[in-house]
Each structure stands twice: as structure tokens, then as C-alpha cells.
Write a protein that holds these residues in place. Structure first.
Motif, PDB file in Angstrom:
ATOM      1  N   LEU A  31       4.744 -17.374  11.426  1.00  0.00           N
ATOM      2  CA  LEU A  31       3.597 -17.238  10.528  1.00  0.00           C
ATOM      3  C   LEU A  31       3.913 -17.959   9.215  1.00  0.00           C
ATOM      4  O   LEU A  31       4.816 -17.555   8.473  1.00  0.00           O
ATOM      5  CB  LEU A  31       3.294 -15.761  10.275  1.00  0.00           C
ATOM      6  CG  LEU A  31       3.065 -14.910  11.528  1.00  0.00           C
ATOM      7  CD1 LEU A  31       2.759 -13.470  11.149  1.00  0.00           C
ATOM      8  CD2 LEU A  31       1.951 -15.497  12.396  1.00  0.00           C
ATOM      9  N   TYR A  32       3.176 -19.024   8.962  1.00  0.00           N
ATOM     10  CA  TYR A  32       3.422 -19.894   7.815  1.00  0.00           C
ATOM     11  C   TYR A  32       2.310 -19.668   6.802  1.00  0.00           C
ATOM     12  O   TYR A  32       1.131 -19.844   7.122  1.00  0.00           O
ATOM     13  CB  TYR A  32       3.448 -21.350   8.281  1.00  0.00           C
ATOM     14  CG  TYR A  32       3.930 -22.350   7.265  1.00  0.00           C
ATOM     15  CD1 TYR A  32       5.232 -22.833   7.298  1.00  0.00           C
ATOM     16  CD2 TYR A  32       3.082 -22.835   6.285  1.00  0.00           C
ATOM     17  CE1 TYR A  32       5.683 -23.770   6.377  1.00  0.00           C
ATOM     18  CE2 TYR A  32       3.516 -23.770   5.348  1.00  0.00           C
ATOM     19  CZ  TYR A  32       4.815 -24.235   5.398  1.00  0.00           C
ATOM     20  OH  TYR A  32       5.256 -25.170   4.481  1.00  0.00           O
ATOM     21  N   LEU A  33       2.678 -19.283   5.585  1.00  0.00           N
ATOM     22  CA  LEU A  33       1.681 -19.000   4.548  1.00  0.00           C
ATOM     23  C   LEU A  33       2.318 -19.155   3.177  1.00  0.00           C
ATOM     24  O   LEU A  33       3.542 -19.180   3.030  1.00  0.00           O
ATOM     25  CB  LEU A  33       1.091 -17.604   4.719  1.00  0.00           C
ATOM     26  CG  LEU A  33       2.011 -16.386   4.519  1.00  0.00           C
ATOM     27  CD1 LEU A  33       1.143 -15.136   4.334  1.00  0.00           C
ATOM     28  CD2 LEU A  33       2.956 -16.169   5.689  1.00  0.00           C
ATOM     29  N   ARG A  34       1.461 -19.263   2.153  1.00  0.00           N
ATOM     30  CA  ARG A  34       1.962 -19.506   0.797  1.00  0.00           C
ATOM     31  C   ARG A  34       2.768 -18.332   0.251  1.00  0.00           C
ATOM     32  O   ARG A  34       3.756 -18.529  -0.454  1.00  0.00           O
ATOM     33  CB  ARG A  34       0.796 -19.813  -0.153  1.00  0.00           C
ATOM     34  CG  ARG A  34       0.204 -21.202   0.014  1.00  0.00           C
ATOM     35  CD  ARG A  34      -0.639 -21.566  -1.194  1.00  0.00           C
ATOM     36  NE  ARG A  34      -1.460 -22.721  -0.933  1.00  0.00           N
ATOM     37  CZ  ARG A  34      -2.744 -22.659  -0.589  1.00  0.00           C
ATOM     38  NH1 ARG A  34      -3.339 -21.487  -0.445  1.00  0.00           N
ATOM     39  NH2 ARG A  34      -3.422 -23.761  -0.379  1.00  0.00           N
ATOM     40  N   LYS A  35       2.319 -17.118   0.530  1.00  0.00           N
ATOM     41  CA  LYS A  35       2.996 -15.929  -0.003  1.00  0.00           C
ATOM     42  C   LYS A  35       3.308 -14.987   1.161  1.00  0.00           C
ATOM     43  O   LYS A  35       2.452 -14.228   1.603  1.00  0.00           O
ATOM     44  CB  LYS A  35       2.118 -15.237  -1.048  1.00  0.00           C
ATOM     45  CG  LYS A  35       1.900 -16.095  -2.290  1.00  0.00           C
ATOM     46  CD  LYS A  35       0.999 -15.428  -3.302  1.00  0.00           C
ATOM     47  CE  LYS A  35       0.786 -16.349  -4.493  1.00  0.00           C
ATOM     48  NZ  LYS A  35      -0.198 -15.795  -5.445  1.00  0.00           N
ATOM     49  N   ALA A  36       4.539 -15.044   1.634  1.00  0.00           N
ATOM     50  CA  ALA A  36       4.934 -14.293   2.826  1.00  0.00           C
ATOM     51  C   ALA A  36       4.788 -12.785   2.634  1.00  0.00           C
ATOM     52  O   ALA A  36       4.563 -12.057   3.595  1.00  0.00           O
ATOM     53  CB  ALA A  36       6.366 -14.638   3.212  1.00  0.00           C
ATOM     54  N   ARG A  37       4.875 -12.304   1.399  1.00  0.00           N
ATOM     55  CA  ARG A  37       4.769 -10.852   1.168  1.00  0.00           C
ATOM     56  C   ARG A  37       3.428 -10.293   1.601  1.00  0.00           C
ATOM     57  O   ARG A  37       3.296  -9.100   1.854  1.00  0.00           O
ATOM     58  CB  ARG A  37       5.039 -10.520  -0.303  1.00  0.00           C
ATOM     59  CG  ARG A  37       3.953 -10.999  -1.266  1.00  0.00           C
ATOM     60  CD  ARG A  37       4.239 -10.536  -2.696  1.00  0.00           C
ATOM     61  NE  ARG A  37       3.189 -10.916  -3.598  1.00  0.00           N
ATOM     62  CZ  ARG A  37       3.136 -12.071  -4.245  1.00  0.00           C
ATOM     63  NH1 ARG A  37       4.104 -12.967  -4.082  1.00  0.00           N
ATOM     64  NH2 ARG A  37       2.124 -12.351  -5.052  1.00  0.00           N
ATOM     65  N   ARG A  38       2.412 -11.141   1.712  1.00  0.00           N
ATOM     66  CA  ARG A  38       1.098 -10.668   2.157  1.00  0.00           C
ATOM     67  C   ARG A  38       1.141 -10.118   3.577  1.00  0.00           C
ATOM     68  O   ARG A  38       0.287  -9.325   3.957  1.00  0.00           O
ATOM     69  CB  ARG A  38       0.077 -11.809   2.071  1.00  0.00           C
ATOM     70  CG  ARG A  38      -0.265 -12.219   0.655  1.00  0.00           C
ATOM     71  CD  ARG A  38      -1.164 -13.426   0.659  1.00  0.00           C
ATOM     72  NE  ARG A  38      -1.645 -13.739  -0.678  1.00  0.00           N
ATOM     73  CZ  ARG A  38      -2.189 -14.902  -1.021  1.00  0.00           C
ATOM     74  NH1 ARG A  38      -2.313 -15.858  -0.103  1.00  0.00           N
ATOM     75  NH2 ARG A  38      -2.607 -15.109  -2.243  1.00  0.00           N
ATOM     76  N   LEU A  39       2.106 -10.561   4.357  1.00  0.00           N
ATOM     77  CA  LEU A  39       2.239 -10.096   5.740  1.00  0.00           C
ATOM     78  C   LEU A  39       3.529  -9.310   5.943  1.00  0.00           C
ATOM     79  O   LEU A  39       4.055  -9.241   7.050  1.00  0.00           O
ATOM     80  CB  LEU A  39       2.179 -11.289   6.708  1.00  0.00           C
ATOM     81  CG  LEU A  39       0.879 -12.099   6.690  1.00  0.00           C
ATOM     82  CD1 LEU A  39       0.952 -13.239   7.698  1.00  0.00           C
ATOM     83  CD2 LEU A  39      -0.336 -11.234   6.964  1.00  0.00           C
ATOM     84  N   ARG A  40       4.027  -8.693   4.891  1.00  0.00           N
ATOM     85  CA  ARG A  40       5.326  -8.009   4.988  1.00  0.00           C
ATOM     86  C   ARG A  40       5.309  -6.864   5.995  1.00  0.00           C
ATOM     87  O   ARG A  40       6.369  -6.442   6.458  1.00  0.00           O
ATOM     88  CB  ARG A  40       5.792  -7.523   3.619  1.00  0.00           C
ATOM     89  CG  ARG A  40       4.916  -6.481   2.960  1.00  0.00           C
ATOM     90  CD  ARG A  40       5.521  -6.057   1.624  1.00  0.00           C
ATOM     91  NE  ARG A  40       4.589  -5.215   0.876  1.00  0.00           N
ATOM     92  CZ  ARG A  40       3.751  -5.663  -0.060  1.00  0.00           C
ATOM     93  NH1 ARG A  40       3.735  -6.956  -0.351  1.00  0.00           N
ATOM     94  NH2 ARG A  40       2.946  -4.849  -0.697  1.00  0.00           N
ATOM     95  N   GLY A  41       4.121  -6.371   6.366  1.00  0.00           N
ATOM     96  CA  GLY A  41       4.032  -5.334   7.385  1.00  0.00           C
ATOM     97  C   GLY A  41       4.539  -5.793   8.741  1.00  0.00           C
ATOM     98  O   GLY A  41       4.866  -4.973   9.601  1.00  0.00           O
ATOM     99  N   LEU A  42       4.615  -7.124   8.945  1.00  0.00           N
ATOM    100  CA  LEU A  42       5.100  -7.676  10.219  1.00  0.00           C
ATOM    101  C   LEU A  42       6.571  -8.075  10.154  1.00  0.00           C
ATOM    102  O   LEU A  42       7.126  -8.572  11.134  1.00  0.00           O
ATOM    103  CB  LEU A  42       4.264  -8.902  10.604  1.00  0.00           C
ATOM    104  CG  LEU A  42       2.792  -8.637  10.916  1.00  0.00           C
ATOM    105  CD1 LEU A  42       2.030  -9.954  11.029  1.00  0.00           C
ATOM    106  CD2 LEU A  42       2.649  -7.826  12.188  1.00  0.00           C
ATOM    107  N   ASP A  43       7.191  -7.847   9.015  1.00  0.00           N
ATOM    108  CA  ASP A  43       8.536  -8.352   8.758  1.00  0.00           C
ATOM    109  C   ASP A  43       9.568  -7.865   9.777  1.00  0.00           C
ATOM    110  O   ASP A  43      10.483  -8.581  10.131  1.00  0.00           O
ATOM    111  CB  ASP A  43       8.976  -7.952   7.349  1.00  0.00           C
ATOM    112  CG  ASP A  43       9.831  -9.019   6.703  1.00  0.00           C
ATOM    113  OD1 ASP A  43      10.063 -10.051   7.347  1.00  0.00           O
ATOM    114  OD2 ASP A  43      10.278  -8.821   5.568  1.00  0.00           O
ATOM    115  N   GLY A  44       9.427  -6.642  10.271  1.00  0.00           N
ATOM    116  CA  GLY A  44      10.422  -6.108  11.193  1.00  0.00           C
ATOM    117  C   GLY A  44      10.138  -6.380  12.660  1.00  0.00           C
ATOM    118  O   GLY A  44      10.904  -5.959  13.530  1.00  0.00           O
TER     119      GLY A  44
END
Length: 198
Positions: A31-44
Motif C-alpha cells: 500500500l503506497y500513499l503519502r502518509k502511511a499513518r492513515r492506514l496504521r490499522g493495517l500495520d500488523g
């Protein structure tokens, strides 16, 4: 297992597509995006890799595409420059399959409508992709809604757009993205209008 890079992964269709990829397929996602924290729910999630960057950063995009099989781009902004960067990056990374979301009206295919210069960035981006020699699929959806339904039909380039006055669900467009990404040869080198059927 399909390996998919989603460019513009925080976009509304892209987020629906991410959910469906994870729920209905065994695909691995970058998942490529400007601000990765927006998808931090998928981090794990073991099937998800988050990459922060701008699509115009060719070196970073090329790196994100390394070892991938499909690129799905769902973008806004400088579409022509983004398309040029994506094509160059895909060729450098050795990835051939591209799914690119555009807009209805880029070929003046909507009966009774002429959208004029407002769609020029989408037209130019589509022309770059069509000339790229990549294995592309362009998607040209009607106006969108957030209904939790999948009900759509498609038209090909050169055919009149159908049911242009009705909105089509983002979930429908996401479903088409996933079927196209996970089915070899499906919609290869096609530009598809996407309209609602219900």
C-alpha cells in the motif's frame, strides 16, 4: 498468490479494494500513499506492507514495485505526470500488469455530454498508458456512491457509455479491480466504462 501494489492506497475506492483483497483473496498488498499513518490499522497484517511516498518519486515507486505482479493506481492530481512516472517505474521494475482508474467521458463516449478540458489530465494519462506497451486495463467509472452493493456492467472503448446518469458503487469498481488483478488475461489491454445496473 498475487502480489499487488496499490498506488494512492488511501483513496476511497482503494480502501474498499484493500478490504476486499484481504477478505476474498490471498493477495499480498503493498500500500503506497503519502502518509502511511492513515492506514496504521493495517500495520500488523502479515499480508500488508505500507510504503510512504509520492507517486511522482520515481525511484521510490520503482522500489515499491520490485517483485510485484500487478500495479493498481487510483489517483488524483497531476494525472499526466503520474502516468508517465508509473509507466517508467513499471518498466524499470519489470512489472507489466497495470490497472488504472480514470473517468467516464475521456473519449466523449457519454451520449449528450461533452466534458471538455476538465478531463484533459485524464485523457492525457489514458493516452500515455495505452501507448505504453504494458498489459493495462483502464477503468472509467460513472459518478460514485458508497452503497454496500456490487451491481455493475461494463462497456469497451468505442462503445457508448451506458446509464451515465446513475451512480455506481465504489464497491462495484473495487470488485472489478480485484477480478481483473487476480484473473490472468482478464480485461487485458482494455478500457472499460463502468456503470450501475441496479
Amino acid at each position: 498468490m498475487t502480489k499487488v501494489v496499490i498506488l494512492g492506497a488511501n483513496g476511497q475506492i482503494a480502501r474498499v479494494a484493500t478490504d476486499l483483497f484481504l477478505k476474498d483473496t490471498d493477495a499480498e498488498l503493498t500500500l503506497y500513499l503519502r502518509k502511511a499513518r492513515r492506514l496504521r490499522g493495517l500495520d500488523g497484517n502479515a499480508r500488508v506492507r505500507l510504503v510512504e511516498g509520492d507517486v511522482l518519486d520515481e525511484a521510490r515507486v520503482t522500489g515499491a514495485m520490485a517483485g510485484q505482479q500487478v500495479v493498481y493506481a487510483n489517483l488524483s492530481g497531476p494525472m499526466e505526470r503520474q502516468a508517465q512516472t508509473i509507466v517508467r517505474a513499471m518498466k524499470a521494475a519489470g512489472v507489466r500488469r497495470l490497472i488504472f482508474v480514470s473517468s467516464m467521458g475521456i473519449y466523449d463516449e457519454v451520449p449528450g455530454e461533452r466534458y471538455g478540458s476538465v478531463l484533459d489530465p485524464y485523457r492525457k494519462a489514458a493516452a500515455i498508458i495505452e501507448a505504453s506497451e504494458l498489459d493495462y486495463t483502464l477503468l472509467r467509472p460513472a459518478w460514485l456512491n458508497d452503497r454496500n452493493s456490487i451491481a455493475y456492467g461494463t462497456t469497451r472503448k468505442g462503445e457508448a457509455f451506458v446509464n451515465a446518469n446513475a451512480t455506481v458503487s465504489r464497491r462495484s469498481v473495487a470488485d472489478l479491480v480485484i477480478r481483473t488483478a487476480t484473473t490472468p488475461g482478464l480485461n487485458s489491454c482494455e478500457s472499460l466504462g463502468v456503470h450501475a445496473t441496479a
